[in-house]
Design a protein around this motif. Structure first.
Motif, PDB file in Angstrom:
ATOM      1  N   PRO A 229     -22.943  -9.883  30.066  1.00  0.00           N
ATOM      2  CA  PRO A 229     -23.493  -9.900  31.431  1.00  0.00           C
ATOM      3  C   PRO A 229     -25.012  -9.902  31.381  1.00  0.00           C
ATOM      4  CG  PRO A 229     -22.730  -7.701  30.872  1.00  0.00           C
ATOM      5  CD  PRO A 229     -22.319  -8.588  29.731  1.00  0.00           C
ATOM      6  N   LEU A 230     -25.637 -10.423  32.426  1.00  0.00           N
ATOM      7  CA  LEU A 230     -27.094 -10.445  32.516  1.00  0.00           C
ATOM      8  C   LEU A 230     -27.546  -9.133  33.148  1.00  0.00           C
ATOM      9  CD1 LEU A 230     -29.791 -12.030  32.296  1.00  0.00           C
ATOM     10  CD2 LEU A 230     -29.359 -12.832  34.633  1.00  0.00           C
ATOM     11  N   SER A 231     -28.214  -8.307  32.362  1.00  0.00           N
ATOM     12  CA  SER A 231     -28.646  -6.999  32.844  1.00  0.00           C
ATOM     13  C   SER A 231     -29.717  -7.139  33.924  1.00  0.00           C
ATOM     14  CB  SER A 231     -29.187  -6.152  31.694  1.00  0.00           C
ATOM     15  OG  SER A 231     -28.183  -5.907  30.736  1.00  0.00           O
ATOM     16  N   THR A 232     -29.712  -6.209  34.863  1.00  0.00           N
ATOM     17  CA  THR A 232     -30.656  -6.239  35.974  1.00  0.00           C
ATOM     18  C   THR A 232     -32.090  -6.155  35.483  1.00  0.00           C
ATOM     19  OG1 THR A 232     -28.970  -5.214  37.352  1.00  0.00           O
ATOM     20  CG2 THR A 232     -31.237  -5.097  38.161  1.00  0.00           C
ATOM     21  N   TYR A 233     -32.299  -5.474  34.363  1.00  0.00           N
ATOM     22  CA  TYR A 233     -33.624  -5.455  33.731  1.00  0.00           C
ATOM     23  C   TYR A 233     -33.444  -5.438  32.223  1.00  0.00           C
ATOM     24  CZ  TYR A 233     -33.198  -0.408  32.775  1.00  0.00           C
ATOM     25  OH  TYR A 233     -32.795   0.824  32.316  1.00  0.00           O
ATOM     26  N   ASN A 234     -34.542  -5.691  31.514  1.00  0.00           N
ATOM     27  CA  ASN A 234     -34.537  -5.709  30.041  1.00  0.00           C
ATOM     28  C   ASN A 234     -33.583  -6.764  29.479  1.00  0.00           C
ATOM     29  OD1 ASN A 234     -35.579  -4.713  27.562  1.00  0.00           O
ATOM     30  ND2 ASN A 234     -33.719  -3.523  27.240  1.00  0.00           N
ATOM     31  N   ALA A 235     -33.587  -7.933  30.093  1.00  0.00           N
ATOM     32  CA  ALA A 235     -32.815  -9.071  29.589  1.00  0.00           C
ATOM     33  C   ALA A 235     -33.648 -10.321  29.810  1.00  0.00           C
ATOM     34  CB  ALA A 235     -31.475  -9.173  30.307  1.00  0.00           C
TER      35      ALA A 235
ATOM     36  N   PRO B  58     -43.665  -6.095  29.125  1.00  0.00           N
ATOM     37  CA  PRO B  58     -43.568  -4.951  30.039  1.00  0.00           C
ATOM     38  C   PRO B  58     -42.190  -4.860  30.685  1.00  0.00           C
ATOM     39  CG  PRO B  58     -44.822  -6.710  31.051  1.00  0.00           C
ATOM     40  CD  PRO B  58     -44.599  -7.126  29.620  1.00  0.00           C
ATOM     41  N   MET B  59     -41.770  -3.627  30.951  1.00  0.00           N
ATOM     42  CA  MET B  59     -40.433  -3.370  31.481  1.00  0.00           C
ATOM     43  C   MET B  59     -40.505  -2.690  32.839  1.00  0.00           C
ATOM     44  SD  MET B  59     -37.410  -0.920  29.959  1.00  0.00           S
ATOM     45  CE  MET B  59     -37.402  -1.769  28.365  1.00  0.00           C
ATOM     46  N   VAL B  60     -39.780  -3.260  33.786  1.00  0.00           N
ATOM     47  CA  VAL B  60     -39.576  -2.630  35.095  1.00  0.00           C
ATOM     48  C   VAL B  60     -38.128  -2.163  35.130  1.00  0.00           C
ATOM     49  CG1 VAL B  60     -39.541  -2.954  37.596  1.00  0.00           C
ATOM     50  CG2 VAL B  60     -41.284  -4.106  36.215  1.00  0.00           C
TER      51      VAL B  60
ATOM     52  N   VAL C 196     -27.448  -3.274  44.494  1.00  0.00           N
ATOM     53  CA  VAL C 196     -27.368  -4.024  43.236  1.00  0.00           C
ATOM     54  C   VAL C 196     -27.210  -3.009  42.120  1.00  0.00           C
ATOM     55  CG1 VAL C 196     -28.566  -5.590  41.653  1.00  0.00           C
ATOM     56  CG2 VAL C 196     -28.772  -5.910  44.128  1.00  0.00           C
ATOM     57  N   GLY C 197     -26.339  -3.317  41.164  1.00  0.00           N
ATOM     58  CA  GLY C 197     -26.076  -2.402  40.069  1.00  0.00           C
ATOM     59  C   GLY C 197     -26.641  -2.866  38.748  1.00  0.00           C
ATOM     60  N   CYS C 198     -25.865  -2.669  37.690  1.00  0.00           N
ATOM     61  CA  CYS C 198     -26.370  -2.806  36.326  1.00  0.00           C
ATOM     62  C   CYS C 198     -26.533  -4.248  35.853  1.00  0.00           C
ATOM     63  CB  CYS C 198     -25.444  -2.081  35.357  1.00  0.00           C
ATOM     64  SG  CYS C 198     -25.359  -0.305  35.626  1.00  0.00           S
ATOM     65  N   PHE C 199     -25.893  -5.187  36.521  1.00  0.00           N
ATOM     66  CA  PHE C 199     -26.011  -6.577  36.062  1.00  0.00           C
ATOM     67  C   PHE C 199     -26.126  -7.512  37.257  1.00  0.00           C
ATOM     68  CE2 PHE C 199     -21.621  -5.170  35.978  1.00  0.00           C
ATOM     69  CZ  PHE C 199     -20.957  -6.117  36.725  1.00  0.00           C
ATOM     70  N   VAL C 200     -26.808  -8.634  37.023  1.00  0.00           N
ATOM     71  CA  VAL C 200     -27.094  -9.589  38.102  1.00  0.00           C
ATOM     72  C   VAL C 200     -26.630 -11.001  37.739  1.00  0.00           C
ATOM     73  CG1 VAL C 200     -29.006  -8.296  39.103  1.00  0.00           C
ATOM     74  CG2 VAL C 200     -29.456  -9.872  37.201  1.00  0.00           C
ATOM     75  N   GLY C 201     -25.814 -11.096  36.712  1.00  0.00           N
ATOM     76  CA  GLY C 201     -25.302 -12.406  36.320  1.00  0.00           C
ATOM     77  C   GLY C 201     -24.260 -12.268  35.227  1.00  0.00           C
ATOM     78  N   SER C 202     -23.427 -13.292  35.095  1.00  0.00           N
ATOM     79  CA  SER C 202     -22.461 -13.404  34.005  1.00  0.00           C
ATOM     80  C   SER C 202     -22.050 -14.864  33.937  1.00  0.00           C
ATOM     81  CB  SER C 202     -21.244 -12.499  34.227  1.00  0.00           C
ATOM     82  OG  SER C 202     -20.444 -12.977  35.289  1.00  0.00           O
TER      83      SER C 202
ATOM     84  N   ALA D 229     -37.394 -16.048  30.942  1.00  0.00           N
ATOM     85  CA  ALA D 229     -38.232 -15.006  31.537  1.00  0.00           C
ATOM     86  C   ALA D 229     -37.469 -13.689  31.553  1.00  0.00           C
ATOM     87  CB  ALA D 229     -38.649 -15.391  32.949  1.00  0.00           C
ATOM     88  N   PRO D 230     -38.168 -12.552  31.456  1.00  0.00           N
ATOM     89  CA  PRO D 230     -37.482 -11.258  31.489  1.00  0.00           C
ATOM     90  C   PRO D 230     -36.992 -10.923  32.891  1.00  0.00           C
ATOM     91  CG  PRO D 230     -39.849 -10.937  31.370  1.00  0.00           C
ATOM     92  CD  PRO D 230     -39.617 -12.410  31.217  1.00  0.00           C
ATOM     93  N   THR D 231     -35.888 -10.210  32.961  1.00  0.00           N
ATOM     94  CA  THR D 231     -35.433  -9.678  34.243  1.00  0.00           C
ATOM     95  C   THR D 231     -36.152  -8.357  34.504  1.00  0.00           C
ATOM     96  OG1 THR D 231     -33.551  -8.561  33.189  1.00  0.00           O
ATOM     97  CG2 THR D 231     -33.169 -10.763  34.094  1.00  0.00           C
TER      98      THR D 231
END
Length: 352
Positions: A117-123, A63-65, A92-98, A128-130
């Motif tokens: 980069p680690l996307s805020t979602y769908n990564a 599932p995607m949030v 918070v924008g498009c990514f939450v990690g690198s 575990a999924p973001t």
């Protein structure tokens, strides 16, 4: 609110490609020593959310949030966080990690991280999924949290986290400003902010649009000219007119025609992602030493610079605030072009 030790929050998620988004509960990690816990107040709807939910680009995780245009208030911080405290207005924008160690990350260009980069979602992060901003809370490393100045409302600031930085970064990099003739292709969620930002930078701004339906809006937002691109005569009249063209649309366009609008040494920057590959004749470039380029959002430092710039000049997104139960209809309206100019979800409605 969620208290210490709790990690289940309300959200809206799609269970499968093209499935409607429905209310659910998702886990959020405990607040680590360098983490910030945000209570989300608003989350913008980006066209990217729709592409991802529909699986248009492949590799979607369900599932995607969705949601990467997030604004909110700090609730809790880790022991080693020094930049934020409870009550701060943040985004918070498009990514939450690198990786934070490659050449691009060290140059404050985390969006181009060589490890991705680690996307805020769908990564995937640590198996575990973001999950994104269509939720009541999110936990993010403090490095990837942005401060929202008081000069912007939280609702109007949310779209700046993606749409705002997506246009600011190329305008900034290619030096839009006084004495520079700048064109913005498309007057949608990105394009309307492109007009505002380019005008605030001092550029003379022209909007290139398929129809005349948004001409009045374009002039109100700061454009000095409006060209209807469905009329071939407009291209002939405007050849060699622009130093910079920022293409915000996700549709395939006639690149040869648009490149012909550039002056000597002009640049056309693409930030939209069309469904199909584009082609063009090489003479469209070499005939006037033109450049065709692309740009992907911005790094953390530049995104903060964008927020400070917008706050100082009173720039925010033109928005329509909706409740969570309107998301699926909003998706349809975005695809139909029926929004002026960004839907923003009131995050309080995720828990209702």
């Amino acid at each position: 609110m969620i208290g210490p030790g709790m990690n289940a929050v309300s959200a809206y998620a799609a269970a499968a490609p093209n499935a409607p988004l429905v209310r659910t509960t998702i886990p959020r990690r405990a607040v680590g020593e360098r983490d910030v816990l945000l209570e989300i107040k608003y989350c913008g709807i980006c066209h990217t959310d729709i592409h991802q939910v529909r699986g248009d680009w492949g590799e979607s995780i369900f599932p995607m949030v969705p949601g990467h245009e997030i604004s909110g208030i700090v609730v809790e911080t880790g022991d080693r966080v020094r930049r934020y405290r409870a009550g701060d207005r943040v985004g918070v924008g498009c990514f939450v990690g690198s990786c934070r160690t490659c050449a691009h990350c060290l140059a404050d260009q985390e969006q181009y991280c060589l490890q991705g980069p680690l996307s805020t979602y769908n990564a995937m992060s640590e198996g575990a999924p973001t999950y994104g901003g269509y939720s009541t809370h999110i936990v993010v490393d403090e490095h990837f949290v942005l401060r929202i100045p008081d000069g912007i409302g939280l609702a109007e600031a949310a779209p700046l986290m993606c749409a705002g930085i997506s246009v600011f970064s190329p305008l900034n990099h290619w030096h839009a400003g006084r004495g520079k003739s700048t064109a913005v292709v498309g007057l949608g969620g990105l394009g309307h902010l492109g007009v505002k930002v380019a005008r605030a930078m001092g550029a003379e701004v022209t909007v290139l649009s398929r129809s005349s339906g948004k001409e009045e809006d374009a002039l109100r937002l700061g454009a000095s000219r409006f060209l209807v691109t469905s009329d071939p005569a407009r291209f002939a009249e405007s050849r060699g007119s622009f130093d910079l063209i920022v293409n915000t649309v996700s549709a395939n366009v006639d690149l040869d025609a648009y490149l012909g609008l550039l002056k000597l040494d002009g640049t056309m920057v693409n930030i939209g992602v069309p469904e199909h590959p584009n082609s063009f004749g090489m003479f469209s470039l070499i005939g006037a030493r033109r450049s065709l380029a692309g740009s992907l959002v911005g790094g953390v430092r530049e995104t903060q610079e964008m927020l400070d710039f917008c706050a100082a000049r009173g720039i925010g997104a033109e928005i329509e605030v909706i409740g969570a139960d309107e998301i699926n209809e909003a998706y349809k309206r975005v695809v139909d072009g029926d929004v002026r100019y960004r839907f923003v979800i009131d995050a309080a409605s995720f828990a209702r």
